[in-house]
Structures are given as C-alpha cells and as structure tokens.
Design a protein around this motif. Structure first.
Motif, short mmCIF file in Angstrom:
data_model
loop_
_atom_site.label_atom_id
_atom_site.label_comp_id
_atom_site.label_asym_id
_atom_site.label_seq_id
_atom_site.Cartn_x
_atom_site.Cartn_y
_atom_site.Cartn_z
N PHE A 184 0.84 -1.19 0.00
CA PHE A 184 0.00 0.00 0.00
C PHE A 184 0.87 1.24 0.00
O PHE A 184 1.86 1.32 0.74
N TYR A 241 0.61 5.43 0.68
CA TYR A 241 -0.18 6.50 1.26
C TYR A 241 0.57 7.82 1.13
O TYR A 241 1.80 7.84 1.12
N GLN A 277 0.84 11.49 3.20
CA GLN A 277 0.48 12.14 4.46
C GLN A 277 0.95 13.58 4.45
O GLN A 277 2.15 13.85 4.34
N PRO A 312 -2.90 9.66 7.06
CA PRO A 312 -2.49 9.19 5.74
C PRO A 312 -3.68 9.06 4.80
O PRO A 312 -4.75 8.61 5.20
N PHE A 346 -4.97 7.26 1.36
CA PHE A 346 -4.69 6.10 0.52
C PHE A 346 -4.46 6.51 -0.93
O PHE A 346 -5.21 7.31 -1.49
N THR A 352 -2.92 0.31 -4.10
CA THR A 352 -2.59 -1.03 -3.65
C THR A 352 -2.04 -1.81 -4.83
O THR A 352 -2.62 -1.77 -5.92
N TYR A 408 -0.56 -5.76 -5.92
CA TYR A 408 -0.62 -7.13 -5.40
C TYR A 408 0.41 -8.07 -6.01
O TYR A 408 0.81 -9.04 -5.35
N LYS A 415 0.11 1.04 -11.23
CA LYS A 415 -1.10 1.85 -11.07
C LYS A 415 -0.71 3.31 -11.16
O LYS A 415 0.38 3.70 -10.71
N LEU A 472 4.25 7.26 2.34
CA LEU A 472 4.44 6.06 3.16
C LEU A 472 4.06 4.82 2.38
O LEU A 472 3.08 4.83 1.63
N GLY A 475 8.87 6.34 5.69
CA GLY A 475 8.40 7.40 4.82
C GLY A 475 9.49 8.16 4.10
O GLY A 475 10.66 8.15 4.52
N SER A 488 7.18 6.98 11.86
CA SER A 488 6.08 6.40 11.11
C SER A 488 5.02 5.84 12.05
O SER A 488 5.06 6.07 13.26
N LEU A 489 4.06 5.14 11.49
CA LEU A 489 2.91 4.67 12.26
C LEU A 489 3.22 3.34 12.93
O LEU A 489 3.80 2.44 12.32
N GLN A 514 -10.48 -5.20 -1.39
CA GLN A 514 -9.03 -5.22 -1.34
C GLN A 514 -8.49 -4.97 0.06
O GLN A 514 -7.28 -4.85 0.25
N THR A 541 -8.45 -2.49 2.10
CA THR A 541 -7.66 -1.27 2.25
C THR A 541 -7.97 -0.60 3.57
O THR A 541 -9.13 -0.57 4.01
N GLN A 542 -6.95 -0.06 4.21
CA GLN A 542 -7.17 0.71 5.44
C GLN A 542 -7.24 2.18 5.11
O GLN A 542 -6.38 2.72 4.42
N TYR A 543 -8.27 2.82 5.66
CA TYR A 543 -8.47 4.25 5.51
C TYR A 543 -8.33 4.89 6.89
O TYR A 543 -8.81 4.34 7.88
N PHE A 544 -7.71 6.05 6.91
CA PHE A 544 -7.35 6.68 8.17
C PHE A 544 -8.19 7.91 8.47
O PHE A 544 -8.60 8.64 7.56
N GLY A 545 -8.38 8.13 9.77
CA GLY A 545 -8.96 9.38 10.21
C GLY A 545 -7.93 10.49 10.18
O GLY A 545 -6.75 10.26 9.89
#
Lengths: 111, 114
Positions: free
Chosen positions: A34, A36, A38, A44, A46, A49, A51, A57, A87, A104, B42-43, B100, B102-106
C-alpha cells in the motif's frame, strides 16, 4: 522478521523534475503493498494497492510499480502541491490486516 | 471509501491525566485500528478493535495504559491513561474496507503532554 524500508528519507525536487521513491520489503508471501500520502498534521491518505510483481497503477502524476522485492513510486513533473510524506506499508505475515509501515519519504517540491 | 472523524483534533494535557479520543465512521465496519505516530516517525499499531470482542494489543501496548471501547460498528474510543510527555504523539484510527481490504485513516488527534 517482516520489514519495510523506504528511501530516500527526504527528497527535494524542483517543480517539473521527475524522480522515484523506493520501498523495499522483506516479508514472506506478499499480500499487497500500500502507498499512502500524508500531509503535515493529517492522517495518511490512501493512494494505491499493488498485489503482484509487474503490476502498475497511476494517479495523476504518480505511478506505482511493484517487483518481487520492492516498489517504486514515480513522480512525473511534480508540482509544489505534491509535497508531502509518502508512506508504504505491507501486511504482516502473521496477520493480513496488520500493516507494517515504512518510515516514509519526505518530498519537497520547490516552485 | 469511509469517511472517518476523530475528536478532539488536538489537545494539550497535564501529566498524570487521561484523555479519551473518539473515532466515528460513516458506515459500518468490522475492523477498526488504533495507531500512534510519534514525532518524526512512522505509524505503529497499538491495537485492533472488533465490535463485540476485546481489543487485541500489539507488543509494547497494554490495556491499562490504552483502554479501548468498541460499542458498535461505527464508533470506537481510545483512552490514553496516566499520561506522560512520552505519550505526546498523533493518534490515528483506521478502518478496513472493501474487497481489497484497504485501510483508511482518520485525520488524527495531536496530543501534547506537558
């Protein structure tokens, strides 16, 4: 041990100067990579992705590619608004929904 | 993608106190996650919060320090307890969504502990 490494740590470009960011990973059985973006003080956002090796992409000036060991985020003719930290993350081997993030790349695009 | 909000967006707290951070999602999601992002870093995943079960914590994070609630499929809270200056960080919630995964962040909660 699962690991994600990004380089360079920081990158300064002139507007219009294309370049690439690198994300290398050591995780068995990759189940997605993935990217991202920020912005300072924000969560972050998106981007992509990927695979499988060979997959690409694109989104505006950004193109992400994937090989068996690394991913590149190519930035073509960047603009100052592309300045951000980028990231990359991969799922852990022991849990597909737990992400390991790289440290990052801080991109600054000067006008 | 899910729209995620967090409250507060930022706070300045005194050491020894506790702060509860709220995370609200505009759609029902099974999995929610809490991350910490220390200054310039980083996270790091703190815990996974699934509705109807206890949160699962990552190595180095304990429930007494970071209690989590997940009362329904659109809401979660993270409490940072007995704070010290080392807890100064951005705290982020995320959700997993889509085929997929996917993670989406606040937008994050920026915490400064004095």
């Amino acid at each position: 041990e699962d690991q994600v490494t990004q380089s360079p740590e920081a990158l300064r470009l002139q507007e219009g100067e294309s370049s690439s960011l690198n994300c290398s990973y050591t995780v068995s059985g990759l189940r997605g990579l993935f990217w991202y973006r920020q912005d300072p003080g924000k969560g972050p956002e998106f981007l992509f992705t990927l695979y499988s090796a060979g997959e690409e992409k694109e989104k505006e000036r950004l193109k992400a590619t994937l090989t068996k060991k690394e991913s590149f985020l190519h930035i073509t003719a960047p603009k100052p608004e592309d300045s951000a930290t980028y990231l990359c993350a991969v799922p852990r081997m022991d849990s597909s929904y737990k992400l390991i993030f790289g440290s990052g790349t801080r991109l600054l695009v000067r006008p | 993608s899910a729209v995620i909000s967090q409250k507060p967006s930022r706070d300045i707290c005194q050491r020894g106190t506790s702060l509860t951070i709220q995370c609200q999602v505009d759609s029902q999601v099974t999995m929610m996650f809490w991350y910490r992002q220390q200054p310039g870093q980083s996270l790091t995943l703190i815990a996974t919060a699934n509705q109807g079960s206890e949160a699962t914590y990552e190595s180095g994070f304990v429930i007494d320090k970071f209690p989590i609630s997940r009362p329904n499929l659109t809401f979660s809270t993270l409490t940072v307890s007995n704070m010290s200056p080392e807890d100064s960080s951005i705290y982020l919630c995320s959700v997993e969504q889509g085929a997929q995964e996917t993670q989406y962040f606040g937008p994050g909660t920026r915490l400064l502990v004095l």
